[in-house]
Design a protein around this motif. Structure first.
Motif, short mmCIF file in Angstrom:
data_model
loop_
_atom_site.label_atom_id
_atom_site.label_comp_id
_atom_site.label_asym_id
_atom_site.label_seq_id
_atom_site.Cartn_x
_atom_site.Cartn_y
_atom_site.Cartn_z
N ASN A 36 0.53 -0.82 -0.39
CA ASN A 36 -0.06 0.48 -0.05
C ASN A 36 0.90 1.43 -0.22
N GLY A 37 0.84 2.18 -1.04
CA GLY A 37 1.80 3.43 -1.15
C GLY A 37 1.03 4.79 -1.02
N GLY A 38 -0.32 4.10 -0.77
CA GLY A 38 -1.24 5.30 -0.42
C GLY A 38 -1.00 6.00 1.09
N GLN A 39 -1.44 7.03 1.21
CA GLN A 39 -2.55 7.47 2.57
C GLN A 39 -3.46 6.82 3.38
N ASP A 40 -3.80 6.37 2.71
CA ASP A 40 -4.97 5.62 3.47
C ASP A 40 -4.78 4.13 3.57
N THR A 41 -4.46 4.57 5.71
CA THR A 41 -3.44 3.13 6.13
C THR A 41 -4.38 2.05 5.99
N ASN A 42 -5.18 1.90 5.05
CA ASN A 42 -6.14 0.73 5.63
C ASN A 42 -6.39 0.26 3.83
N PHE A 43 -5.74 1.23 2.60
CA PHE A 43 -6.67 0.87 1.75
C PHE A 43 -5.61 -0.76 1.41
N GLY A 44 -6.99 -1.73 1.27
CA GLY A 44 -6.43 -3.09 0.06
C GLY A 44 -6.40 -4.42 1.08
N LYS A 45 -6.47 -3.17 2.53
CA LYS A 45 -6.87 -4.65 3.15
C LYS A 45 -7.52 -5.94 3.07
N LYS A 46 -8.98 -4.89 3.28
CA LYS A 46 -9.93 -5.72 3.03
C LYS A 46 -10.13 -6.74 1.59
N VAL A 47 -9.21 -6.61 0.31
CA VAL A 47 -9.11 -6.75 -0.46
C VAL A 47 -7.94 -7.92 -0.66
N CYS A 48 -6.82 -8.09 -0.10
CA CYS A 48 -6.25 -9.08 0.41
C CYS A 48 -7.05 -9.85 1.09
N GLU A 49 -7.52 -9.74 2.26
CA GLU A 49 -8.09 -10.70 2.74
C GLU A 49 -9.09 -11.31 2.17
N ASP A 50 -10.44 -10.80 1.39
CA ASP A 50 -10.78 -11.78 0.75
C ASP A 50 -10.30 -12.79 -0.49
N GLU A 51 -9.75 -11.52 -0.87
CA GLU A 51 -8.49 -12.02 -2.38
C GLU A 51 -7.77 -13.42 -1.86
N ASN A 52 -6.99 -13.51 -0.79
CA ASN A 52 -6.03 -14.25 -0.50
C ASN A 52 -4.77 -13.56 -0.76
N VAL A 53 -4.51 -12.37 -0.36
CA VAL A 53 -3.24 -11.66 -1.30
C VAL A 53 -2.67 -11.43 0.28
N LEU A 54 -1.07 -11.37 0.20
CA LEU A 54 -0.24 -11.59 1.52
C LEU A 54 -0.45 -9.12 1.49
N TYR A 55 -0.54 -9.26 2.79
CA TYR A 55 -0.53 -7.77 2.96
C TYR A 55 1.13 -7.26 3.26
N CYS A 56 2.10 -6.75 2.80
CA CYS A 56 3.02 -6.46 3.32
C CYS A 56 2.85 -5.26 3.96
N PRO A 57 3.26 -5.66 5.76
CA PRO A 57 3.12 -4.99 6.63
C PRO A 57 4.21 -3.69 6.97
N TYR A 58 5.18 -3.30 5.84
CA TYR A 58 6.18 -2.42 6.10
C TYR A 58 6.19 -1.44 4.82
N SER A 59 4.62 -1.05 4.34
CA SER A 59 3.76 -0.26 3.48
C SER A 59 3.87 0.94 4.01
#
Length: 258
Positions: A36-59
């Motif tokens: 997640n390179g954006g300003q919203d720290t929650n951007f993409g988290k729900k999508v990753c959960e739904d789509e079984n994608v790893l979310y990089c915590p160092y974003s």
């Protein structure tokens, strides 16, 4: 396994469709890591959960054209999690697949090689540097040469660059990470990633191969890929992906193909 590092910053529906597009044309042995390179720290988290994608915590928020640390953060996340993979691929929000066969293509192209990139240029003289980011690197060279340990550096084009895990381990193992973090925090060199990773790979003996001309035609900085070009790319089995896809209509056309 192929690991795909995906950088995006806005539009969750487009992100969801892109993830599904990647999976559609790469159905086997692929892991996606979202950054997640954006300003919203929650951007993409729900999508990753739904789509079984790893979310990089160092974003972290990144500015356009100064997203150089993205690939490094994904690399070290994969090492910290001890995730096994063979290849790491650099993806951005405006890359989409149009045909299958990428895994087989990689196995063939990277036999005996550590990197697969669009272009490879060596910068040896600041007076002859024509690319603006290279000129900026030369201006800050006294600091960066401590990372590269060289009198020259290389440059490439980041989208769809591929690095073998073995060379990544050498790169990470040899880095002064504290020094690199300081340079990330204090340097505003545009397109830094297009110089950093390929130079480090070469520093540690990496052998690099160039994509063929047919692929490079559909892998460019600008202009944006048109719908007419997409249809042509789709009709050719030797073209597996396109960049940049900027127009929502073009993106939707690709996504809706059977």
């Amino acid at each position: 396994m192929i690991c795909m590092a995906l950088l995006a910053h806005e539009n969750e529906q487009a992100l969801r469709n892109q993830i599904r597009n990647i999976r559609k044309y790469n159905p086997q042995d692929v892991q996606i890591v979202f950054y997640n390179g954006g300003q919203d720290t929650n951007f993409g988290k729900k999508v990753c959960e739904d789509e079984n994608v790893l979310y990089c915590p160092y974003s972290r928020p990144l500015k356009q054209r100064t997203s150089g640390r993205f690939f490094y953060d994904v690399m070290r996340f994969l090492e910290d999690k001890k995730i096994a993979y063979e290849y790491l691929v650099y993806l951005e929000y405006d890359i989409m697949f149009v045909n299958g066969g990428f895994r087989e293509y990689l196995l063939s192209k990277m036999d005996g090689f550590d990197c697969l990139v669009k272009i490879l240029r060596k910068e040896v003289d600041p007076k002859n540097a024509s690319w603006p980011p290279a000129r900026d690197m030369w201006k800050d060279w006294e600091r960066w040469k401590s990372i590269f340990e060289s009198d020259a550096f290389y440059r490439t084009s980041s989208p769809m660059s591929v690095f073998r895990h073995g060379i990544i381990k050498k790169m990470l193992g040899g880095l002064n990470k504290k020094r690199l973090e300081h340079l990330f925090d204090t340097s505003n060199i545009p397109c830094l990633g297009e110089m950093l990773y390929i130079t480090l790979a070469k520093k540690y003996g990496g052998k690099c191969k160039i994509y063929g001309d047919n692929t490079k035609r559909f892998l460019r900085f600008r202009p944006a890929i048109t719908r007419k070009e997409i249809k042509e790319a789709k009709s050719r089995s030797d073209v597996m992906f396109v960049h940049p896809v900027k127009d929502a209509e073009v993106r939707d056309w690709i996504f809706n193909q059977p």
